[in-house]
Design an enzyme around this catalytic site. Structure first.
Site, PDB file in Angstrom:
ATOM      1  N   THR A 150      12.858   0.890  79.565  1.00  0.00           N
ATOM      2  CA  THR A 150      11.782  -0.007  80.023  1.00  0.00           C
ATOM      3  C   THR A 150      11.408  -1.047  78.974  1.00  0.00           C
ATOM      4  O   THR A 150      10.578  -1.914  79.239  1.00  0.00           O
ATOM      5  CB  THR A 150      10.525   0.793  80.402  1.00  0.00           C
ATOM      6  OG1 THR A 150      10.069   1.526  79.250  1.00  0.00           O
ATOM      7  CG2 THR A 150      10.806   1.762  81.540  1.00  0.00           C
ATOM      8  N   GLY A 151      12.003  -0.973  77.787  1.00  0.00           N
ATOM      9  CA  GLY A 151      11.695  -1.937  76.736  1.00  0.00           C
ATOM     10  C   GLY A 151      12.518  -3.203  76.856  1.00  0.00           C
ATOM     11  O   GLY A 151      13.341  -3.365  77.761  1.00  0.00           O
ATOM     12  N   LEU A 157      11.185  11.662  74.133  1.00  0.00           N
ATOM     13  CA  LEU A 157      12.068  11.804  72.986  1.00  0.00           C
ATOM     14  C   LEU A 157      11.672  12.940  72.053  1.00  0.00           C
ATOM     15  O   LEU A 157      12.455  13.318  71.172  1.00  0.00           O
ATOM     16  CB  LEU A 157      12.104  10.492  72.195  1.00  0.00           C
ATOM     17  CG  LEU A 157      12.724   9.295  72.928  1.00  0.00           C
ATOM     18  CD1 LEU A 157      12.597   8.037  72.085  1.00  0.00           C
ATOM     19  CD2 LEU A 157      14.173   9.576  73.276  1.00  0.00           C
ATOM     20  N   LEU A 206      17.758   3.652  72.281  1.00  0.00           N
ATOM     21  CA  LEU A 206      16.928   2.503  71.928  1.00  0.00           C
ATOM     22  C   LEU A 206      15.449   2.854  71.861  1.00  0.00           C
ATOM     23  O   LEU A 206      14.644   2.090  71.323  1.00  0.00           O
ATOM     24  CB  LEU A 206      17.117   1.384  72.967  1.00  0.00           C
ATOM     25  CG  LEU A 206      18.554   1.031  73.362  1.00  0.00           C
ATOM     26  CD1 LEU A 206      18.552  -0.101  74.388  1.00  0.00           C
ATOM     27  CD2 LEU A 206      19.379   0.647  72.142  1.00  0.00           C
ATOM     28  N   ALA A 246      11.770   4.342  70.991  1.00  0.00           N
ATOM     29  CA  ALA A 246      11.084   4.613  69.722  1.00  0.00           C
ATOM     30  C   ALA A 246       9.662   4.080  69.776  1.00  0.00           C
ATOM     31  O   ALA A 246       9.311   3.317  70.672  1.00  0.00           O
ATOM     32  CB  ALA A 246      11.818   3.937  68.560  1.00  0.00           C
ATOM     33  N   GLN A 247       8.856   4.485  68.800  1.00  0.00           N
ATOM     34  CA  GLN A 247       7.636   3.742  68.478  1.00  0.00           C
ATOM     35  C   GLN A 247       8.131   2.568  67.655  1.00  0.00           C
ATOM     36  O   GLN A 247       8.495   2.719  66.497  1.00  0.00           O
ATOM     37  CB  GLN A 247       6.666   4.626  67.687  1.00  0.00           C
ATOM     38  CG  GLN A 247       5.274   4.029  67.481  1.00  0.00           C
ATOM     39  CD  GLN A 247       5.233   2.709  66.699  1.00  0.00           C
ATOM     40  OE1 GLN A 247       5.132   1.627  67.309  1.00  0.00           O
ATOM     41  NE2 GLN A 247       5.349   2.773  65.387  1.00  0.00           N
ATOM     42  N   TYR A 287       4.029  10.312  64.263  1.00  0.00           N
ATOM     43  CA  TYR A 287       4.564  10.046  65.594  1.00  0.00           C
ATOM     44  C   TYR A 287       5.780   9.122  65.508  1.00  0.00           C
ATOM     45  O   TYR A 287       6.773   9.302  66.212  1.00  0.00           O
ATOM     46  CB  TYR A 287       3.487   9.418  66.479  1.00  0.00           C
ATOM     47  CG  TYR A 287       3.973   9.071  67.871  1.00  0.00           C
ATOM     48  CD1 TYR A 287       4.210  10.070  68.807  1.00  0.00           C
ATOM     49  CD2 TYR A 287       4.213   7.749  68.230  1.00  0.00           C
ATOM     50  CE1 TYR A 287       4.664   9.760  70.079  1.00  0.00           C
ATOM     51  CE2 TYR A 287       4.673   7.429  69.493  1.00  0.00           C
ATOM     52  CZ  TYR A 287       4.896   8.437  70.416  1.00  0.00           C
ATOM     53  OH  TYR A 287       5.358   8.119  71.670  1.00  0.00           O
ATOM     54  N   SER A 295      17.972  -0.606  62.203  1.00  0.00           N
ATOM     55  CA  SER A 295      17.108  -1.781  62.074  1.00  0.00           C
ATOM     56  C   SER A 295      17.282  -2.463  60.733  1.00  0.00           C
ATOM     57  O   SER A 295      17.494  -1.803  59.700  1.00  0.00           O
ATOM     58  CB  SER A 295      15.643  -1.359  62.241  1.00  0.00           C
ATOM     59  OG  SER A 295      14.762  -2.406  61.893  1.00  0.00           O
ATOM     60  N   GLU A 338      14.948  -3.588  59.142  1.00  0.00           N
ATOM     61  CA  GLU A 338      13.811  -3.172  58.318  1.00  0.00           C
ATOM     62  C   GLU A 338      14.221  -2.133  57.288  1.00  0.00           C
ATOM     63  O   GLU A 338      13.519  -1.946  56.287  1.00  0.00           O
ATOM     64  CB  GLU A 338      12.693  -2.627  59.204  1.00  0.00           C
ATOM     65  CG  GLU A 338      11.948  -3.681  60.007  1.00  0.00           C
ATOM     66  CD  GLU A 338      10.998  -4.524  59.162  1.00  0.00           C
ATOM     67  OE1 GLU A 338      10.498  -4.024  58.137  1.00  0.00           O
ATOM     68  OE2 GLU A 338      10.761  -5.688  59.524  1.00  0.00           O
ATOM     69  N   TYR A 396       8.130   3.204  59.694  1.00  0.00           N
ATOM     70  CA  TYR A 396       9.145   2.828  60.677  1.00  0.00           C
ATOM     71  C   TYR A 396      10.517   2.718  60.017  1.00  0.00           C
ATOM     72  O   TYR A 396      11.507   3.283  60.494  1.00  0.00           O
ATOM     73  CB  TYR A 396       8.749   1.495  61.318  1.00  0.00           C
ATOM     74  CG  TYR A 396       9.806   0.885  62.213  1.00  0.00           C
ATOM     75  CD1 TYR A 396       9.878   1.223  63.560  1.00  0.00           C
ATOM     76  CD2 TYR A 396      10.733  -0.042  61.715  1.00  0.00           C
ATOM     77  CE1 TYR A 396      10.860   0.667  64.392  1.00  0.00           C
ATOM     78  CE2 TYR A 396      11.700  -0.602  62.535  1.00  0.00           C
ATOM     79  CZ  TYR A 396      11.756  -0.243  63.873  1.00  0.00           C
ATOM     80  OH  TYR A 396      12.726  -0.792  64.679  1.00  0.00           O
ATOM     81  N   LYS A 420      13.958   4.955  60.384  1.00  0.00           N
ATOM     82  CA  LYS A 420      15.229   4.360  60.792  1.00  0.00           C
ATOM     83  C   LYS A 420      16.349   4.703  59.803  1.00  0.00           C
ATOM     84  O   LYS A 420      17.508   4.865  60.205  1.00  0.00           O
ATOM     85  CB  LYS A 420      15.085   2.845  60.914  1.00  0.00           C
ATOM     86  CG  LYS A 420      14.352   2.376  62.159  1.00  0.00           C
ATOM     87  CD  LYS A 420      15.134   2.667  63.432  1.00  0.00           C
ATOM     88  CE  LYS A 420      14.468   2.060  64.653  1.00  0.00           C
ATOM     89  NZ  LYS A 420      15.211   2.359  65.906  1.00  0.00           N
TER      90      LYS A 420
END
Length: 348
Positions: A10-11, A64, A85, A87-88, A100, A130, A132, A153, A157
């Site tokens: 849905t993202g 998840l 895909l 994730a928060q 979380y 990512s 990041e 985050y 990752k």
């Protein structure tokens, strides 16, 4: 008919990927969280009643953080490919919700990989890594650059990247990491900086808002167009042997530059009249400059982007103007028409 399972369907990325795989003739399965309100607007145009004979997209409730549910879905669907895909996904929010974030990123990758390995099925796995992860690493960043994560985050990752690589090397799972640099589109979430800017411009022109509130304007990112990055994900799982790939444009631009280009294109010449800095949007630890070295992807996947920074800004501004029933300026639509002969995604 190949089957694909997508977490995060849905993202932004998941919705484009679902469209792309359906255009390739796949049967597509997606995991969605149970909620009392609808949150499937990005894929509503793809949905058909499951009783329809020619339906090739199916949604399954799951989470998840639920190991049993993930294992059940893997064994029930028996997918050929899994694209992880979900994730928060908001970096700034990860400082407020670190546990979380780690649970939905780091441990979710482990749960899926373990389920795939235990299933005994020949499933190919794509993990959404990512840029990041590179954090404070000096640009440009490639597959050989060291990680220096600067947020919960990014740390999560890095774990997901390493556990994916471990299952590939230790258990022979066909597992790839896509190290995607910032990729944007009209479907980008409204709390992400690019959409905050383009949506804010549309609302200012419509007389609905007077200001846009942002954080660090000097952060530099490598921004590309999401549908092109979706194709790179797919190409990774079509290779004979699994590997990890950096995906980006090879250009780095600051948030301030995005503001300047977007406001100028929309005819609002001085963004400083409309933008204010809010400390709530500043990160405790900042990432200053991310710039992709995509040599490996260009060489092995034969992939390179068509949409660069200037075009991306125009595409997103036009889309947000259209959503408020303001006539788009047209350059963004022209970019899509000129650069893509076959548009497999819905032009929002």
């Amino acid at each position: 008919m190949k089957k694909a399972l997508i977490t995060g369907i849905t993202g932004q990325d998941g919705s484009y990927l679902a469209e792309y795989l359906l255009s390739k003739g796949y049967e597509v399965h997606g995991i969605i969280r149970r909620a009392s309100t609808f949150h499937t607007d990005r894929i509503d145009h793809l949905y058909k009643d499951p009783h329809v004979n020619d339906n090739r997209m199916f949604l399954h409730y799951g989470d998840l953080v639920d190991t049993g549910n993930i294992e059940k879905l893997i064994n029930k669907i028996k997918p050929d490919e899994v694209y992880h895909l979900g994730a928060q996904s908001h970096v700034r929010v990860s400082f407020d919700m670190p546990e979380y974030t780690a649970n939905t990123i780091a441990l979710s990758s482990l749960r899926i990989l373990e389920a795939i390995n235990n299933s005994g099925l020949a499933i190919k796995f794509y993990n959404a890594a990512s840029s990041e992860m590179f954090g404070s690493c000096i640009p440009p960043q490639s597959e050989k650059s060291p990680f220096y994560p600067r947020s919960p985050y990014a740390v999560s990752k890095v774990f997901s990247f390493d556990i994916t690589k471990l299952y590939r090397e230790a258990y022979g799972v066909f597992a790839c990491n896509g190290i995607l640099f910032n990729h944007e589109s009209p479907r980008r979430g409204e709390t992400f900086v690019t959409r905050k800017i383009t949506r804010g411009i549309a609302r200012i022109k419509a007389g609905l808002d007077e200001k846009i509130y942002l954080g660090n304007l000097d952060a530099k990112r490598d921004w590309g167009f999401t549908p092109e990055y979706i194709e790179a994900m797919y190409l990774m799982l079509q290779k004979e042997n699994p590997s990890d790939y950096v995906i980006g444009t090879g250009e780095s631009h600051s948030v301030r530059e995005f503001l300047e280009r977007a406001f100028d294109y929309a005819g609002l010449k001085d963004y400083r009249q409309y933008v204010e800095i809010d400390s709530r949007y500043l990160r405790p630890a900042e990432v200053n400059d991310l710039l992709a070295d995509t040599s490996k992807a260009r060489r092995e996947l034969l992939w390179e982007p068509k949409v660069k920074f200037e075009d991306l800004v125009k595409i997103m501004v036009d889309a947000d103007l259209r959503k408020l029933n303001i006539a788009p300026l047209g350059d963004g639509d022209k970019v899509l028409k000129d650069k893509f002969k076959d548009v497999w995604w819905k032009n929002d």
